[in-house]
Design a protein around this motif. Structure first.
Motif, short mmCIF file in Angstrom:
data_model
loop_
_atom_site.label_atom_id
_atom_site.label_comp_id
_atom_site.label_asym_id
_atom_site.label_seq_id
_atom_site.Cartn_x
_atom_site.Cartn_y
_atom_site.Cartn_z
N THR A 281 4.43 -33.62 25.56
CA THR A 281 5.16 -32.49 24.98
C THR A 281 4.36 -31.19 25.04
N VAL A 282 3.25 -31.19 25.77
CA VAL A 282 2.43 -29.99 25.88
C VAL A 282 3.23 -28.86 26.52
N ILE A 283 4.02 -29.17 27.55
CA ILE A 283 4.81 -28.15 28.21
C ILE A 283 5.82 -27.56 27.23
N LEU A 284 6.43 -28.39 26.42
CA LEU A 284 7.40 -27.92 25.43
C LEU A 284 6.75 -26.95 24.45
N TRP A 285 5.58 -27.30 23.95
CA TRP A 285 4.89 -26.45 22.98
C TRP A 285 4.25 -25.23 23.63
N GLY A 286 3.80 -25.37 24.88
CA GLY A 286 3.09 -24.28 25.54
C GLY A 286 3.97 -23.32 26.32
N MET A 287 5.24 -23.67 26.54
CA MET A 287 6.10 -22.82 27.36
C MET A 287 6.25 -21.40 26.83
N PRO A 288 6.40 -21.15 25.55
CA PRO A 288 6.49 -19.75 25.10
C PRO A 288 5.24 -18.94 25.46
N VAL A 289 4.08 -19.52 25.30
CA VAL A 289 2.84 -18.82 25.63
C VAL A 289 2.75 -18.58 27.13
N ILE A 290 3.11 -19.59 27.92
CA ILE A 290 3.07 -19.46 29.37
C ILE A 290 4.03 -18.36 29.83
N LEU A 291 5.24 -18.33 29.28
CA LEU A 291 6.21 -17.30 29.66
C LEU A 291 5.73 -15.90 29.27
N LEU A 292 5.12 -15.75 28.11
CA LEU A 292 4.58 -14.45 27.71
C LEU A 292 3.46 -14.00 28.64
N LEU A 293 2.58 -14.91 29.00
CA LEU A 293 1.50 -14.57 29.92
C LEU A 293 2.04 -14.18 31.30
N CYS A 294 3.01 -14.93 31.81
CA CYS A 294 3.60 -14.61 33.11
C CYS A 294 4.29 -13.24 33.07
N GLY A 295 4.99 -12.95 31.98
CA GLY A 295 5.64 -11.65 31.84
C GLY A 295 4.63 -10.52 31.78
N GLY A 296 3.53 -10.72 31.07
CA GLY A 296 2.49 -9.71 30.99
C GLY A 296 1.84 -9.46 32.34
N VAL A 297 1.56 -10.53 33.08
CA VAL A 297 0.97 -10.39 34.41
C VAL A 297 1.94 -9.65 35.34
N ALA A 298 3.24 -9.98 35.26
CA ALA A 298 4.24 -9.30 36.10
C ALA A 298 4.31 -7.82 35.77
N LEU A 299 4.23 -7.46 34.50
CA LEU A 299 4.24 -6.04 34.12
C LEU A 299 3.01 -5.30 34.64
N VAL A 300 1.85 -5.92 34.54
CA VAL A 300 0.63 -5.29 35.03
C VAL A 300 0.69 -5.11 36.54
N VAL A 301 1.13 -6.12 37.27
CA VAL A 301 1.23 -6.03 38.72
C VAL A 301 2.22 -4.94 39.13
N ALA A 302 3.38 -4.88 38.45
CA ALA A 302 4.38 -3.86 38.76
C ALA A 302 3.85 -2.46 38.48
N ALA A 303 3.12 -2.29 37.39
CA ALA A 303 2.56 -0.98 37.05
C ALA A 303 1.51 -0.56 38.08
N ARG A 304 0.70 -1.48 38.54
CA ARG A 304 -0.32 -1.15 39.55
C ARG A 304 0.31 -0.79 40.89
N ARG A 305 1.36 -1.52 41.26
CA ARG A 305 2.04 -1.21 42.52
C ARG A 305 2.68 0.17 42.45
N ARG A 306 3.29 0.48 41.32
CA ARG A 306 3.96 1.77 41.17
C ARG A 306 2.94 2.91 41.24
N SER A 307 1.80 2.76 40.56
CA SER A 307 0.81 3.83 40.57
C SER A 307 0.10 3.92 41.93
N ALA A 308 -0.02 2.83 42.64
CA ALA A 308 -0.67 2.84 43.95
C ALA A 308 0.25 3.43 45.02
N GLY A 309 1.55 3.36 44.84
CA GLY A 309 2.50 3.84 45.84
C GLY A 309 2.70 5.34 45.81
#
Length: 151
Positions: free
Chosen positions: A103-131
């Motif tokens: 059940t680790v995936i069940l308990w850890g999924m909210p944290v994993i989704l938040l981390l993935c969303g944060g990484v996606a936002l950082v990557v998008a912000a860097r691409r926008r500023s680099a372009g």
């Protein structure tokens, strides 16, 4: 005055949880009954699926409440009663799943989704500023732009 007291009683009664435990299910020993209620609050009604067996009026929930009380009167511990019910109905019968390897995936999924969303936002912000170009227009480019805007 009587109407006011009746209205107050009805308001307070509506706030209390509606328990589906029938009087014929209640154990004579208050300590055992308290343990049975605590266990019943942790077990899911397999028919309703969003209620504990303590809150459900389903026939299966009644059978489970009776089973819990029988096991307690036979001397089982709370953990043994829960383990017995889980062995018969599976982990889904628990309202709050256990934290185990499966059940680790069940308990850890909210944290994993938040981390993935944060990484996606950082990557998008860097691409926008680099372009965005950082150098100003040359005189020739400025003249061409002025020509295009005038025509």
């Amino acid at each position: 005055m009587i109407r006011l007291l009746l209205a107050l009683f009805l308001c307070l009664a509506s706030v209390l949880p509606a328990l589906a435990v029938n009087p014929d299910e209640v154990l004579a020993d208050p300590a055992l009954e308290a343990r049975a209620r605590a266990i019943s609050a942790k077990l899911r009604c397999m028919v309703c699926q969003n209620q504990s067996i303590d809150d459900s009026n389903a026939e299966l929930a009644k059978d489970l409440r009776v089973l819990v009380r029988e096991r307690l009167t036979n001397g089982d511990t709370d953990e043994a009663v829960i383990a017995y019910v889980v062995s018969r109905y599976g982990e889904f019968v628990l309202l709050k799943p256990r934290f185990e390897a499966k059940t680790v995936i069940l308990w850890g999924m909210p944290v994993i989704l938040l981390l993935c969303g944060g990484v996606a936002l950082v990557v998008a912000a860097r691409r926008r500023s680099a372009g965005m170009p950082g150098t100003p227009l040359s005189d020739k480019e400025r003249e061409e732009l002025d020509k295009l805007l005038r025509s």
